[in-house]
Design a protein around this motif. Structure first.
Motif, PDB file in Angstrom:
ATOM      1  N   PRO A  48       0.728  -1.284  -0.090  1.00  0.00           N
ATOM      2  CA  PRO A  48       0.143  -0.260   0.189  1.00  0.00           C
ATOM      3  C   PRO A  48       0.960   1.134  -0.105  1.00  0.00           C
ATOM      4  O   PRO A  48       2.075   1.113   0.865  1.00  0.00           O
ATOM      5  CB  PRO A  48      -0.850  -0.128   1.156  1.00  0.00           C
ATOM      6  N   ASP A  70       0.647   1.776  10.138  1.00  0.00           N
ATOM      7  CA  ASP A  70       0.056   1.163   8.935  1.00  0.00           C
ATOM      8  C   ASP A  70       0.963   0.188   8.097  1.00  0.00           C
ATOM      9  O   ASP A  70       0.892  -0.034   6.820  1.00  0.00           O
ATOM     10  CB  ASP A  70      -0.394   2.570   7.946  1.00  0.00           C
ATOM     11  N   SER A  83       3.715  -0.938   4.233  1.00  0.00           N
ATOM     12  CA  SER A  83       3.333   0.268   3.499  1.00  0.00           C
ATOM     13  C   SER A  83       4.629   0.861   2.770  1.00  0.00           C
ATOM     14  O   SER A  83       5.643   0.426   3.543  1.00  0.00           O
ATOM     15  CB  SER A  83       2.669   1.230   4.370  1.00  0.00           C
ATOM     16  N   ARG A 102      -4.398   0.253  -3.703  1.00  0.00           N
ATOM     17  CA  ARG A 102      -4.180   0.788  -2.258  1.00  0.00           C
ATOM     18  C   ARG A 102      -3.324   1.876  -2.236  1.00  0.00           C
ATOM     19  O   ARG A 102      -2.050   1.694  -1.705  1.00  0.00           O
ATOM     20  CB  ARG A 102      -3.760  -0.585  -1.339  1.00  0.00           C
ATOM     21  N   THR A 118      -4.194   6.986   8.820  1.00  0.00           N
ATOM     22  CA  THR A 118      -3.857   5.924   8.174  1.00  0.00           C
ATOM     23  C   THR A 118      -4.180   4.510   8.384  1.00  0.00           C
ATOM     24  O   THR A 118      -4.679   3.607   7.630  1.00  0.00           O
ATOM     25  CB  THR A 118      -2.320   6.009   7.781  1.00  0.00           C
ATOM     26  N   SER A 146      -6.335   2.224   5.611  1.00  0.00           N
ATOM     27  CA  SER A 146      -5.603   1.282   4.926  1.00  0.00           C
ATOM     28  C   SER A 146      -6.390   0.051   5.018  1.00  0.00           C
ATOM     29  O   SER A 146      -6.229  -0.822   4.216  1.00  0.00           O
ATOM     30  CB  SER A 146      -4.408   0.663   5.694  1.00  0.00           C
TER      31      SER A 146
END
Length: 456
Positions: free
Chosen positions: A124, A151, A154, A196, A300, A304
């Motif tokens: 993501p 998150d 990522s 994403r 976030t 997510s």
């Protein structure tokens, strides 16, 4: 260097000749497509139509070949891919030079780094936009935030504003160049989850990410402005039908009426969600007792959990100008000629697909200010009126996620039948949509062109 904005390849005409077998992408045609992509990236004329019809069994292979040629063109145009990905905590500062005709002496430093183990579908990706304090301090804060927000896994792109003063805006044309370069390179990299991608920011970055969410919604799974508050004319909420939208501002954040404008955004999103169940997912909150500084850690993780649907059956696009520039495409709609040529004019395309019927309304949009604050002249609230567009042309791209191409397809525009019949898969459609969106999810084999004047 030319600016290389995402430009529309202005052709969805009938193909010139049919391929005899397979995808028909031989060495000569590969060169034609590559040249076409470079012209697109350089904002030159599209050149000849890429001829060739495709049998249903050849579509998958053709899509793969077209995408590979686009990846090569993007790498050649930008002089290589994104920097090598390394852990964000150990990320090195890199820099891009933005076109001087868009902003003088504009060098954008940035961090590019990952957190956690790469998922099979790719990382993501978060674009973080900082606030408007001294830019070295703000960039440093952004690097710290990116490393601490929960998150993972990522990947983060954390830019520093190139220049302060009048250039301290994340939505200006020079920055649009940077975001489109980022999207093209990220989607071509194979390292980012195509569905994403998230834009978010704080204060000036909140204003910026709110505008960018509306402008680039078709690339995003979600957006998260914080401590901001744009008048909705600058960021039409209607464009966010298919993304997750988080917006958090302190209830006492009265500077430039941020708290009031955030509450107005909530009213509009609530109304849109009620009118279109299943769309306009949002989490807009005024944080009780807080001023300009709030808890930034909640955005976030909420974003997510949402993924993009690249083929929504409902699309609402108010094509607004941002720093004098319009988008030429949105989800599966490409503009060939705008319906309103006056400066600042806006066209709304509202598409609903059900079964094999695609129903599109095309309207001109007019704003009337209904509330203006007296100090800065900020336009706080508006009413909108619509009238059917009677000029311009556009193309609606289609695939088997939107319709069943083995059966007749009907395209209705403003209550009139624009097309009925079997769709034909062509290389031109695939190359044109790839050049328009630069997105492997949106290389469409089918297309219907609509000239509004012919529907009068």
């Amino acid at each position: 260097m030319k600016t290389g904005f995402m430009t529309m390849v202005l052709s969805c005409a009938a193909v010139l000749s049919a391929c005899s077998h397979g995808t028909g992408i031989d060495g000569k045609k590969e060169q034609e497509i590559s040249d076409r992509f470079i012209r697109c990236l350089s904002e030159e004329s599209a050149g000849p139509v890429i001829s060739g019809t495709l049998k249903p069994g050849a579509i998958v292979e053709a899509r793969s070949q077209v995408w590979s040629l686009w990846q090569s063109a993007v790498a050649d145009f930008y002089g290589g891919p994104l920097p090598e990905l390394r852990p964000l905590s150990d990320s090195l500062p890199y820099k891009w030079t933005l076109p001087s005709e868009l902003e003088p002496d504009a060098v954008m430093p940035f961090y590019w780094g990952s957190k956690g183990k790469r998922p099979e579908s790719g990382y993501p990706m978060f674009l973080y936009l900082h606030g408007s304090g001294p830019k070295d301090r703000e960039w440093s804060n952004g690097f710290r935030f990116g490393n601490t927000f929960e998150d993972s896994p990522s990947v983060y792109f954390i830019p520093q504003i190139p220049n302060e003063g009048e250039w301290y805006r994340w939505w200006q044309k020079s920055k649009q160049y940077a975001w489109e370069k980022l999207l093209r390179l990220a989607l071509a990299s194979g390292q980012v989850d195509l569905d994403r991608i998230y834009f978010f920011g704080i204060s000036e970055g909140g204003y910026g990410s709110q505008r960018l969410a509306s402008f680039y919604a078709d690339y995003l799974a979600g957006a998260g402005p914080m401590a901001g508050g744009e008048p909705l004319r600058n960021a039409p909420a209607e464009n966010c039908a298919d993304i997750a939208f988080s917006f958090r501002t302190g209830s006492e954040d009265r500077g430039f009426y941020r708290n009031e404008l955030t509450s107005y955004a909530k009213e509009v999103f609530d109304s849109l969600q009620a009118a279109h169940p299943g769309y306009y997912v949002h989490n807009i909150e005024l944080i009780p007792g807080m001023g300009h500084h709030i808890d930034y850690t909640m955005t976030t993780p909420w974003l997510s959990s949402y993924s993009r649907n690249p083929y929504p059956r409902y699309v609402c696009w108010e094509n607004f100008e941002m720093d004098g520039r319009y988008r030429n495409g949105f989800y599966n709609i490409g503009v060939l000629e705008r319906s309103g040529l006056e400066a600042g004019s806006r066209t709304r395309y509202e598409m609903s697909a059900a079964g094999n019927v695609v129903d599109i309304k095309v309207d001109m949009v007019e704003y009337t200010v209904t509330e203006r604050e007296p100090v800065f002249g900020i336009e706080m609230r508006y009413s909108k009126t619509f009238r059917p567009a009677d000029s311009g042309s556009f193309v609606v791209y289609l695939n088997d996620s939107l319709v069943d191409p083995s059966e007749d397809v009907t395209v209705m525009v403003n209550g009139r039948t624009a097309f009925v019949g079997k769709l034909e898969a062509t290389l031109e459609n695939m190359v044109g949509s790839c050049a328009l969106f630069g997105d492997p999810q949106r290389i469409f084999p089918y297309a219907v062109r609509v000239d509004m004047e012919s529907l009068k």
